[in-house]
Write an enzyme that holds these catalytic residues in place. Sequence first.
Site, PDB file in Angstrom:
ATOM      1  N   GLN A  25       0.859  -1.188   0.000  1.00 55.27           N
ATOM      2  CA  GLN A  25       0.000   0.000   0.000  1.00 55.27           C
ATOM      3  C   GLN A  25       0.892   1.234   0.000  1.00 55.27           C
ATOM      4  O   GLN A  25       1.795   1.355   0.825  1.00 55.27           O
ATOM      5  CB  GLN A  25      -0.907   0.013   1.235  1.00 55.27           C
ATOM      6  CG  GLN A  25      -1.843   1.216   1.260  1.00 55.27           C
ATOM      7  CD  GLN A  25      -2.777   1.241   2.471  1.00 55.27           C
ATOM      8  OE1 GLN A  25      -2.685   0.375   3.348  1.00 55.27           O
ATOM      9  NE2 GLN A  25      -3.652   2.219   2.507  1.00 55.27           N
ATOM     10  N   HIS A  68      -8.561   2.574  -0.756  1.00 51.80           N
ATOM     11  CA  HIS A  68      -8.975   2.606  -2.166  1.00 51.80           C
ATOM     12  C   HIS A  68      -9.125   1.201  -2.702  1.00 51.80           C
ATOM     13  O   HIS A  68      -8.340   0.312  -2.388  1.00 51.80           O
ATOM     14  CB  HIS A  68      -7.988   3.404  -3.024  1.00 51.80           C
ATOM     15  CG  HIS A  68      -6.550   3.013  -2.841  1.00 51.80           C
ATOM     16  ND1 HIS A  68      -5.827   3.377  -1.727  1.00 51.80           N
ATOM     17  CD2 HIS A  68      -5.709   2.306  -3.626  1.00 51.80           C
ATOM     18  CE1 HIS A  68      -4.585   2.917  -1.838  1.00 51.80           C
ATOM     19  NE2 HIS A  68      -4.494   2.245  -2.985  1.00 51.80           N
TER      20      HIS A  68
HETATM   21  P1  DGP Z   1      -1.589   1.270  -3.697  1.00 50.99           P
HETATM   22  O1  DGP Z   1      -1.511   2.229  -2.547  1.00 50.99           O
HETATM   23  O2  DGP Z   1      -0.309   0.535  -3.947  1.00 50.99           O
HETATM   24  O3  DGP Z   1      -2.746   0.292  -3.581  1.00 50.99           O
HETATM   25  O4  DGP Z   1      -1.836   2.094  -5.047  1.00 50.99           O
HETATM   26  C1  DGP Z   1      -2.009   3.470  -5.149  1.00 50.99           C
HETATM   27  C2  DGP Z   1      -2.422   3.763  -6.557  1.00 50.99           C
HETATM   28  O5  DGP Z   1      -2.700   5.142  -6.664  1.00 50.99           O
HETATM   29  C3  DGP Z   1      -1.363   3.444  -7.635  1.00 50.99           C
HETATM   30  O6  DGP Z   1      -1.881   2.425  -8.504  1.00 50.99           O
HETATM   31  C4  DGP Z   1      -1.172   4.733  -8.397  1.00 50.99           C
HETATM   32  C5  DGP Z   1      -2.351   5.584  -7.953  1.00 50.99           C
HETATM   33  N1  DGP Z   1      -2.031   6.991  -7.852  1.00 50.99           N
HETATM   34  C6  DGP Z   1      -1.047   7.543  -7.108  1.00 50.99           C
HETATM   35  N2  DGP Z   1      -1.031   8.886  -7.254  1.00 50.99           N
HETATM   36  C7  DGP Z   1      -2.045   9.176  -8.109  1.00 50.99           C
HETATM   37  C8  DGP Z   1      -2.536  10.408  -8.652  1.00 50.99           C
HETATM   38  O7  DGP Z   1      -2.041  11.502  -8.378  1.00 50.99           O
HETATM   39  N3  DGP Z   1      -3.603  10.317  -9.506  1.00 50.99           N
HETATM   40  C9  DGP Z   1      -4.182   9.116  -9.820  1.00 50.99           C
HETATM   41  N4  DGP Z   1      -5.210   9.147 -10.670  1.00 50.99           N
HETATM   42  N5  DGP Z   1      -3.745   7.949  -9.327  1.00 50.99           N
HETATM   43  C10 DGP Z   1      -2.687   7.979  -8.487  1.00 50.99           C
END
Ligand code: DGP
Length: 115
Positions: free
Chosen positions: A95, A101
Amino acid sequence: MQDKTIFQRIIDKEIPATILFEDDKVLAFKDVNPVAPCHFLVIPKFPIVNLTEAKPEDEPILGHLLYVASQVAKVQGLSESGYRVVINNGKDANQTVFHLHLHVLGGRDLTWPPG
Ligand code: DGP
């Protein structure tokens, strides 16, 4: 006061995102770093760090997140082919954003088990 997470900044419209669905409780938007042809996130509009930190009073929002995921997946054309819903929870799951999310992934054959 703790810094806002990147997702709180998206909720507050401080940074742009491709929004697929929004109501008063949740927001669905495209992942900036997609790992499948269709990859979107569904988040609550108030901060819950992750499932570990969810409280009994969060049960309705947890259900709503899943329902919205299914409805957006339908609009995105994933219902027939199928899709995967993933929550990365904590360190071992990698994460990276500490605002709960749901990842919704589809548009390709998704292998199992995941990495
Ligand atoms: P995780 O914490 O590893 O489950 O994944 C976080 C997700 O959030 C990763 O797939 C990329 C996405 N993400 C991070 N920053 C941004 C952003 O600024 N905009 C969008 N649309 N997605 C983001």
